[in-house]
Design an enzyme around this catalytic site. Structure first.
Site, PDB file in Angstrom:
ATOM      1  N   LYS A   1     -23.044  22.729  16.004  1.00 47.72           N
ATOM      2  CA  LYS A   1     -23.468  23.238  14.693  1.00 47.72           C
ATOM      3  C   LYS A   1     -22.620  24.440  14.297  1.00 47.72           C
ATOM      4  CE  LYS A   1     -26.441  20.246  13.672  1.00 47.72           C
ATOM      5  NZ  LYS A   1     -26.285  19.409  12.494  1.00 47.72           N
TER       6      LYS A   1
ATOM      7  N   TYR B   1     -25.402  21.166  21.714  1.00 45.84           N
ATOM      8  CA  TYR B   1     -25.855  20.843  20.350  1.00 45.84           C
ATOM      9  C   TYR B   1     -25.619  22.042  19.425  1.00 45.84           C
ATOM     10  CZ  TYR B   1     -29.182  20.372  16.487  1.00 45.84           C
ATOM     11  OH  TYR B   1     -29.762  20.355  15.247  1.00 45.84           O
TER      12      TYR B   1
ATOM     13  N   GLY C   1     -32.689   9.481   7.565  1.00 48.67           N
ATOM     14  CA  GLY C   1     -33.381  10.193   8.649  1.00 48.67           C
ATOM     15  C   GLY C   1     -34.542  11.032   8.130  1.00 48.67           C
TER      16      GLY C   1
ATOM     17  N   LEU D   1     -19.949   7.622  10.676  1.00 51.66           N
ATOM     18  CA  LEU D   1     -18.974   8.684  10.370  1.00 51.66           C
ATOM     19  C   LEU D   1     -17.718   8.558  11.230  1.00 51.66           C
ATOM     20  CD1 LEU D   1     -21.122  11.936   9.959  1.00 51.66           C
ATOM     21  CD2 LEU D   1     -20.344  10.348   8.209  1.00 51.66           C
TER      22      LEU D   1
ATOM     23  N   SER E   1     -28.511  24.841  12.020  1.00 48.10           N
ATOM     24  CA  SER E   1     -29.769  25.051  12.738  1.00 48.10           C
ATOM     25  C   SER E   1     -29.869  26.496  13.200  1.00 48.10           C
ATOM     26  CB  SER E   1     -29.792  24.131  13.958  1.00 48.10           C
ATOM     27  OG  SER E   1     -30.809  24.512  14.852  1.00 48.10           O
ATOM     28  N   ALA E   2     -31.092  26.974  13.331  1.00 46.62           N
ATOM     29  CA  ALA E   2     -31.318  28.310  13.890  1.00 46.62           C
ATOM     30  C   ALA E   2     -30.832  28.395  15.321  1.00 46.62           C
ATOM     31  CB  ALA E   2     -32.799  28.640  13.827  1.00 46.62           C
ATOM     32  N   THR E   3     -30.557  27.242  15.911  1.00 49.83           N
ATOM     33  CA  THR E   3     -30.053  27.233  17.284  1.00 49.83           C
ATOM     34  C   THR E   3     -28.685  27.926  17.394  1.00 49.83           C
ATOM     35  OG1 THR E   3     -29.853  25.812  19.222  1.00 49.83           O
ATOM     36  CG2 THR E   3     -28.927  24.976  17.225  1.00 49.83           C
TER      37      THR E   3
ATOM     38  N   ASN F   1     -30.603   6.437  14.221  1.00 51.05           N
ATOM     39  CA  ASN F   1     -31.888   7.075  14.509  1.00 51.05           C
ATOM     40  C   ASN F   1     -32.835   6.982  13.308  1.00 51.05           C
ATOM     41  OD1 ASN F   1     -33.560   8.436  16.351  1.00 51.05           O
ATOM     42  ND2 ASN F   1     -33.195  10.383  15.314  1.00 51.05           N
TER      43      ASN F   1
HETATM   44  P1  NAD Z   1     -32.585  12.302  12.063  1.00 52.40           P
HETATM   45  O1  NAD Z   1     -32.070  11.803  13.365  1.00 52.40           O
HETATM   46  O2  NAD Z   1     -33.933  11.842  11.608  1.00 52.40           O
HETATM   47  O3  NAD Z   1     -31.539  11.964  10.898  1.00 52.40           O
HETATM   48  C1  NAD Z   1     -30.154  11.894  11.132  1.00 52.40           C
HETATM   49  C2  NAD Z   1     -29.630  10.647  10.455  1.00 52.40           C
HETATM   50  O4  NAD Z   1     -28.223  10.542  10.694  1.00 52.40           O
HETATM   51  C3  NAD Z   1     -30.269   9.355  10.992  1.00 52.40           C
HETATM   52  O5  NAD Z   1     -30.696   8.540   9.922  1.00 52.40           O
HETATM   53  C4  NAD Z   1     -29.149   8.705  11.798  1.00 52.40           C
HETATM   54  O6  NAD Z   1     -29.252   7.288  11.797  1.00 52.40           O
HETATM   55  C5  NAD Z   1     -27.917   9.214  11.064  1.00 52.40           C
HETATM   56  N1  NAD Z   1     -26.713   9.237  11.897  1.00 52.40           N
HETATM   57  C6  NAD Z   1     -26.585   9.707  13.161  1.00 52.40           C
HETATM   58  N2  NAD Z   1     -25.325   9.557  13.583  1.00 52.40           N
HETATM   59  C7  NAD Z   1     -24.628   9.008  12.563  1.00 52.40           C
HETATM   60  C8  NAD Z   1     -23.265   8.613  12.392  1.00 52.40           C
HETATM   61  N3  NAD Z   1     -22.368   8.759  13.367  1.00 52.40           N
HETATM   62  N4  NAD Z   1     -22.891   8.056  11.208  1.00 52.40           N
HETATM   63  C9  NAD Z   1     -23.810   7.910  10.210  1.00 52.40           C
HETATM   64  N5  NAD Z   1     -25.092   8.251  10.320  1.00 52.40           N
HETATM   65  C10 NAD Z   1     -25.501   8.803  11.477  1.00 52.40           C
HETATM   66  O7  NAD Z   1     -32.532  13.901  12.124  1.00 52.40           O
HETATM   67  P2  NAD Z   1     -33.153  14.986  11.154  1.00 52.40           P
HETATM   68  O8  NAD Z   1     -34.274  15.649  11.872  1.00 52.40           O
HETATM   69  O9  NAD Z   1     -33.392  14.420   9.817  1.00 52.40           O
HETATM   70  O10 NAD Z   1     -31.966  16.027  11.114  1.00 52.40           O
HETATM   71  C11 NAD Z   1     -30.976  15.986  10.106  1.00 52.40           C
HETATM   72  C12 NAD Z   1     -29.945  17.061  10.367  1.00 52.40           C
HETATM   73  O11 NAD Z   1     -30.608  18.329  10.430  1.00 52.40           O
HETATM   74  C13 NAD Z   1     -29.186  16.902  11.682  1.00 52.40           C
HETATM   75  O12 NAD Z   1     -27.842  17.260  11.466  1.00 52.40           O
HETATM   76  C14 NAD Z   1     -29.864  17.893  12.600  1.00 52.40           C
HETATM   77  O13 NAD Z   1     -28.987  18.367  13.585  1.00 52.40           O
HETATM   78  C15 NAD Z   1     -30.243  18.996  11.622  1.00 52.40           C
HETATM   79  N6  NAD Z   1     -31.386  19.805  12.102  1.00 52.40           N
HETATM   80  C16 NAD Z   1     -32.569  19.189  12.403  1.00 52.40           C
HETATM   81  C17 NAD Z   1     -33.633  19.956  12.890  1.00 52.40           C
HETATM   82  C18 NAD Z   1     -34.944  19.294  13.265  1.00 52.40           C
HETATM   83  O14 NAD Z   1     -35.715  19.912  13.998  1.00 52.40           O
HETATM   84  N7  NAD Z   1     -35.251  18.094  12.801  1.00 52.40           N
HETATM   85  C19 NAD Z   1     -33.503  21.339  13.060  1.00 52.40           C
HETATM   86  C20 NAD Z   1     -32.292  21.938  12.704  1.00 52.40           C
HETATM   87  C21 NAD Z   1     -31.234  21.158  12.229  1.00 52.40           C
HETATM   88  N1  UFG Z   2     -43.982  23.084  23.053  1.00 51.77           N
HETATM   89  C1  UFG Z   2     -45.038  22.842  23.920  1.00 51.77           C
HETATM   90  N2  UFG Z   2     -45.242  21.541  24.311  1.00 51.77           N
HETATM   91  C2  UFG Z   2     -44.479  20.492  23.869  1.00 51.77           C
HETATM   92  C3  UFG Z   2     -43.414  20.767  22.971  1.00 51.77           C
HETATM   93  C4  UFG Z   2     -43.193  22.072  22.583  1.00 51.77           C
HETATM   94  O1  UFG Z   2     -45.733  23.736  24.332  1.00 51.77           O
HETATM   95  O2  UFG Z   2     -44.712  19.346  24.267  1.00 51.77           O
HETATM   96  C5  UFG Z   2     -43.760  24.470  22.592  1.00 51.77           C
HETATM   97  C6  UFG Z   2     -42.402  25.025  22.988  1.00 51.77           C
HETATM   98  O3  UFG Z   2     -42.438  25.583  24.252  1.00 51.77           O
HETATM   99  C7  UFG Z   2     -42.177  26.031  21.843  1.00 51.77           C
HETATM  100  C8  UFG Z   2     -42.875  25.392  20.639  1.00 51.77           C
HETATM  101  O4  UFG Z   2     -43.791  24.458  21.183  1.00 51.77           O
HETATM  102  O5  UFG Z   2     -42.830  27.234  22.155  1.00 51.77           O
HETATM  103  C9  UFG Z   2     -41.926  24.642  19.710  1.00 51.77           C
HETATM  104  O6  UFG Z   2     -41.143  23.730  20.454  1.00 51.77           O
HETATM  105  P1  UFG Z   2     -40.240  22.617  19.747  1.00 51.77           P
HETATM  106  O7  UFG Z   2     -39.628  21.792  20.839  1.00 51.77           O
HETATM  107  O8  UFG Z   2     -41.029  21.911  18.709  1.00 51.77           O
HETATM  108  O9  UFG Z   2     -39.145  23.463  18.972  1.00 51.77           O
HETATM  109  P2  UFG Z   2     -38.048  24.482  19.527  1.00 51.77           P
HETATM  110  O10 UFG Z   2     -38.237  25.756  18.771  1.00 51.77           O
HETATM  111  O11 UFG Z   2     -38.031  24.568  20.991  1.00 51.77           O
HETATM  112  O12 UFG Z   2     -36.692  23.738  19.120  1.00 51.77           O
HETATM  113  C10 UFG Z   2     -36.297  23.628  17.770  1.00 51.77           C
HETATM  114  C11 UFG Z   2     -35.428  22.381  17.570  1.00 51.77           C
HETATM  115  C12 UFG Z   2     -34.140  22.498  18.314  1.00 51.77           C
HETATM  116  C13 UFG Z   2     -33.463  23.796  17.994  1.00 51.77           C
HETATM  117  C14 UFG Z   2     -34.401  24.958  18.225  1.00 51.77           C
HETATM  118  C15 UFG Z   2     -33.812  26.295  17.856  1.00 51.77           C
HETATM  119  O13 UFG Z   2     -36.115  21.232  18.003  1.00 51.77           O
HETATM  120  O14 UFG Z   2     -33.283  21.450  17.928  1.00 51.77           O
HETATM  121  O15 UFG Z   2     -35.584  24.767  17.437  1.00 51.77           O
HETATM  122  O16 UFG Z   2     -33.582  26.342  16.504  1.00 51.77           O
HETATM  123  F1  UFG Z   2     -32.372  23.954  18.780  1.00 51.77           F
END
Ligand code: NAD
Ligand code: UFG
Length: 333
Positions: free
Chosen positions: A152, A148, A10, A59, A124-126, A35
């Site tokens: 976490k 979600y 990913g 998983l 995640s910061a979420t 994904n």
């Molecule tokens: P991503 O979707 O690109 O990567 C996740 C990977 O996990 C993918 O390759 C997908 O195929 C694999 N996967 C999903 N379900 C699976 C399963 N059941 N078994 C095996 N593999 C599986 O996402 P990412 O952005 O790289 O995020 C990675 C991790 O970081 C996630 O746990 C996500 O929740 C966390 N995270 C991401 C963000 C963000 O904004 N990208 C922010 C905070 C936390």
């Molecule tokens: N935004 C826009 N237009 C868009 C998309 C986003 O104006 O099309 C704005 C949002 O309103 C926000 C900022 O851009 O002000 C960032 O938005 P993102 O969707 O990129 O990110 P978020 O902070 O909303 O969300 C991220 C992760 C979530 C996580 C969250 C809190 O994507 O998974 O941070 O940690 F839950």
């Protein structure tokens, strides 16, 4: 070390695998490619100039997961695999609990069975929910506002309980703020399927001419220019945070959680302008109402990670934009 990386194909996992290989670790990716694309693995190997192993495993399939881990006998696991879209989680909460919570339980069960005691988990910061104050330290109340975020926090708590039950166990939860950016080679990056939910990939699509304009979700927030402010962190900085976290798990047992952010916030308007100068393209936009569930500002207090992980974000906003554009413009329409 031998390191198993769930979800390693990913977005964040692939960049981390490049850094792990660069640090001479032996890497096995476990991914069901729900994904991600299978050819990401070849890209990772090409960038690193080293081979790595892959197992196509879900998983959910505990037997296959167990067999794969037993064979590889990892010394540590980095656990990225999971579902991550807030909106989708509201519509399909059970999918999120099953994949993110049950999937993590399966992983921890099988790690326990083979005697693997070191884990780094993608949180995640979420987990903080609506910020009561910014910057947000790790001691801020934990109150996720969607399924979600609940998954976490649940997994963080499961890991803490496991740490209490197993004296040798060592775990780190990394609470990412807003990951953006791509590898400087332009060969790997974020490739969301369908319409991007997040700001940066949407802006990149607009600059690439694939989408006509960005919708800015509100310009009446209590921020300097009225648009939402976030702590954007370059995915390569995120990758190095995982290396530091793995090192920490080697220093002794215990379970800790760290913010992974820069401590610096940028507004939507600042992001648009920075992307325009990084790409040399225009990013047309319109302003709409606020997006449900959004907050004005999120910002990490990254000082604990600086002290304990000896890690800090080093890549600036211009680098984030240039790297995203190199990746996005190389992929075409
Ligand atoms: P991503 O979707 O690109 O990567 C996740 C990977 O996990 C993918 O390759 C997908 O195929 C694999 N996967 C999903 N379900 C699976 C399963 N059941 N078994 C095996 N593999 C599986 O996402 P990412 O952005 O790289 O995020 C990675 C991790 O970081 C996630 O746990 C996500 O929740 C966390 N995270 C991401 C963000 C963000 O904004 N990208 C922010 C905070 C936390
Ligand atoms: N935004 C826009 N237009 C868009 C998309 C986003 O104006 O099309 C704005 C949002 O309103 C926000 C900022 O851009 O002000 C960032 O938005 P993102 O969707 O990129 O990110 P978020 O902070 O909303 O969300 C991220 C992760 C979530 C996580 C969250 C809190 O994507 O998974 O941070 O940690 F839950």
């Amino acid at each position: 070390m031998r390191i198993a990386v769930t979800g390693g194909a990913g977005y964040i996992g692939s960049h981390t695998c490049v850094e792990l290989l660069g640090a001479d670790h032996e890497v096995l990716i476990l991914d069901n490619f729900a994904n991600s694309e299978r050819d990401m693995v070849a890209e990772i190997a090409a960038i690193a100039g080293k081979p790595l192993d892959t197992a196509e495993v879900d998983l959910d399939d505990r037997a296959a997961l167990g067999r794969t881990l037993e064979q590889f006998a990892p010394e540590a696991v980095v656990h990225f695999a999971g579902l991550k879209a807030v909106g989708e989680a509201m519509e399909k909460p059970l999918d999120y609990y099953r994949v993110n919570v049950t999937g993590s339980l399966n992983l921890l069960d099988e790690m326990t069975r083979i005697g693997c005691e070191r884990l780094v988990f993608s949180s995640s910061a979420t987990v903080y929910g609506m910020p009561e104050h910014v910057p947000i330290p790790e001691t801020h109340p934990l109150a996720p506002t969607n399924p979600y975020g609940q998954t976490k926090l649940m997994v963080e708590r499961i890991i803490e309980d496991l740490g209490r039950a197993r004296p040798a166990f060592s775990g780190v939860s990394l609470r990412y703020f807003n990951p953006v950016g791509a590898h400087p080679s332009g060969r790997i990056g974020e490739a969301p399927r369908g319409v991007p939910n997040n700001l940066m990939p949407f802006v990149a699509d607009v600059a690439a001419g694939v989408r006509p304009q960005l919708t800015v979700y509100g310009d009446d927030w209590d921020t300097p220019d009225g648009t939402g402010v976030r702590d954007y962190i370059h995915v390569m900085d995120l990758a190095t945070a995982h290396l530091a976290a793995i090192d920490l798990t080697g220093e002794g047992p215990g379970v800790r959680a760290f913010n992974v952010g820069s401590g610096r916030g940028y507004s939507v308007m600042e992001m648009i302008r920075a992307f325009e100068s990084g790409s040399g393209r225009e990013v047309p936009y319109t302003v709409s109402g606020r997006r449900p569930g959004d907050v004005a500002i999120t910002l990490a207090d990254p000082s604990l990670a600086e002290r304990r992980l000896n890690w800090r974000a080093t890549r600036d906003l211009a680098t984030m934009c240039e790297d995203v554009w190199r990746w996005r413009s190389g992929r075409g329409g």
